[in-house]
Design a protein around this motif. Structure first.
Motif: not given
Lengths: 388, 124
Positions: B74-79, B86-92
């Motif tokens: 699965e890939g992250n649907a948001a990305i 979202i990668i900057n806001d909640e990277p982990e």
């Protein structure tokens, strides 16, 4: 680089280090790359005023020897004729206080560097030129100039001083308030000296597409000037990262990427920098190729390119049409103003028309893109209405 | 759940034989605002260390390497939906990239734990 091979520190090193830790080696200088963030710094410059330290560049004065005995226009024509041995622009035709963008060309018509040449406004400086060349080329350029004009003129380096660029729609207001009200009245591509912060040499010019100034200040007055500018509510420091995205949006060439010794000024779409007098005289290095391309068109041309999707196409990406390679991306990245990817590159002349569809080979995949007029973001230069 | 890290700044969390993978907070900060990311399709297999995804900021393009061998589930649907912020806001957390069915769990145990990664980043 110094002898130990580590990059040189800027005269304002301490001032920038108090504001950021993100530095990088650029042309042998340890330069601030980023402060608040590339995108916020970029947008701040487009909306307010950004302060850039570009002291790695190569400002210099090129002057007739003392006691040359020439006055005014004669002195200017003499010094201009010497530098014209290396560049295709009409430097003799500069009016007092006028600046021109030009290139040092080689015998094959390729570009060895792009640079600014200014004729001082002050009558006492007749027979002087103020020249600013690129950081990475300065040693080459200065050697070329000295070799071509040995004994006829003197080149005095000024790269021990600070060169600060103040860029953006608020630059005019800030410069007038902090330096001298007369700065507001300078026109784009003019130069003037000011007795402030020691003595400043100011050009109304820049590398962002915005209105603004490039200010040469002696190192001992640089901290005072930078602090006075930074104290203004409209000014924030901007690093080299945003400088690159700003110049790309403005469609301006970066030497070593969009221009190199194989690229002619005509291919680079810089024919406007070669004035009629020089075209007729055909007396500059590489004139044969450059004038042929001027008349008949160059086989390839620098164009703007917008990828149709979101993937940035960076330097080195191949440009393809109907399965055939037709060019290469020379600069590319993300445009904060357009909120999408933008690139510049060279394509075969047949595909240079804006609106032409082509493909970019990104990580082995062909992605659709469109040739787009340059600049991507309109220039905002300060040009008073002209009489003639 | 234990989070482990690679020297290339990917993080991995293992739940059974499904690994969730993203880029570390440190990597996201170094990169700056993400302006593009590309995820591999479900069903694609990778060896440990293979180029798996791409993340780009205004500054630069970076490869994201498969921290473990396995197959994408699965890939992250948001990305995939271009919400790169979202990668900057909640990277982990919400900014994870992919879930991968791992082929060899011992690869996970060999990665750095959080304390080791914090030390590693300090030395950079």
């Amino acid at each position: 680089m110094d002898e130990a091979g580590s990059p040189k520190k800027l005269p304002l090193d301490a001032l920038w280090r108090a504001r950021t830790s993100k530095f990088g080696d650029f042309a042998g200088y340890d330069m601030p790359l980023q402060f608040e963030g590339l995108i916020p710094e970029h947008m701040w410059t487009r909306q307010h005023a950004g302060l850039f330290d570009v002291s790695h560049m190569g400002p210099c004065f090129f002057a007739l020897p003392k006691g040359h005995g020439l006055e005014g226009e004669h002195a200017h024509k003499k010094i201009a004729s010497l530098i014209e041995r290396l560049v295709p622009a009409d430097i003799q035709g500069l009016k007092p206080g006028q600046v021109r963008y030009t290139m040092i060309t080689n015998a094959d018509g390729g570009v060895l560097d792009d640079l600014m040449i200014a004729r001082p406004a002050e009558p006492g400086a007749a027979g002087d030129l103020y020249i600013v060349v690129n950081a990475g080329c300065k040693h080459q350029d200065w050697a070329l100039i000295e070799d071509a004009t040995k004994g006829e003129a003197n080149l005095v380096r000024a790269d021990d001083r600070c060169l600060l660029a103040l860029q953006g729609p608020k630059a005019r207001e800030v410069a007038a308030a902090v330096i001298d009200p007369a700065l507001a009245e300078m026109s784009f591509m003019s130069v003037k000296r000011y007795d402030a912060f020691g003595r400043l040499t100011v050009t109304r010019s820049g590398y962002t597409g915005e209105d603004g100034y490039e200010i040469l200040v002696r190192a001992e007055h640089a901290t005072e000037l930078a602090n006075a500018l930074l104290a203004h509510a409209e000014v924030k420091p901007v690093g080299l990262g945003a400088r690159d995205s700003l110049r790309l949006e403005a469609g301006l060439c970066l030497y070593g990427h969009d221009l190199d010794p194989t690229t002619s000024p005509i291919e680079a779409d810089l024919a406007w920098t070669i004035q009629k007098r020089r075209r007729e005289a055909a007396d500059f290095p590489g004139a044969k190729r450059i004038l042929r391309e001027y008349e008949l068109g160059a086989p390839r041309k620098r164009v703007g390119i917008r990828p149709n999707d979101r993937a940035p196409a960076r330097e080195g990406v191949e440009i393809v049409k109907d399965g055939k390679t037709i060019g290469i991306v020379t600069s590319g990245g993300f445009s904060p103003v357009l909120n999408g990817p933008i690139s510049m590159g060279y394509v075969d002349a047949a595909y240079a028309e804006p609106g032409t569809g082509l493909e970019l080979m990104i990580r082995g995949q062909a992605r659709a893109a469109t040739v787009t007029p340059l600049p991507f973001v309109p220039h905002q230069y300060h040009r008073p209405k002209k009489g003639a | 759940m234990t989070t482990r890290y690679t020297k290339d700044h990917e993080w991995v969390r293992l739940d059974g034989d499904i690994a969730t993978i993203g880029i570390s907070k440190y990597a996201a900060e170094q990169l700056g605002d993400v302006v593009y990311a590309e995820l591999p399709a479900a069903g694609k297999s990778f060896g440990q260390g293979d180029d798996m995804a791409v993340v780009e900021s205004a500054k630069t393009a970076s490869d994201v390497y498969a921290p473990l061998s396995g197959e994408i589930v699965e890939g992250n649907a948001a990305i995939a939906g271009e919400n790169w912020q979202i990668i900057n806001d909640e990277p982990e957390a919400g900014g994870w990239f992919v879930k991968l069915k791992v082929a060899n769990k011992s690869e996970f145990e060999a990665l750095m734990d959080e304390a080791a990664y914090v030390d590693y980043v300090k030395g950079l």
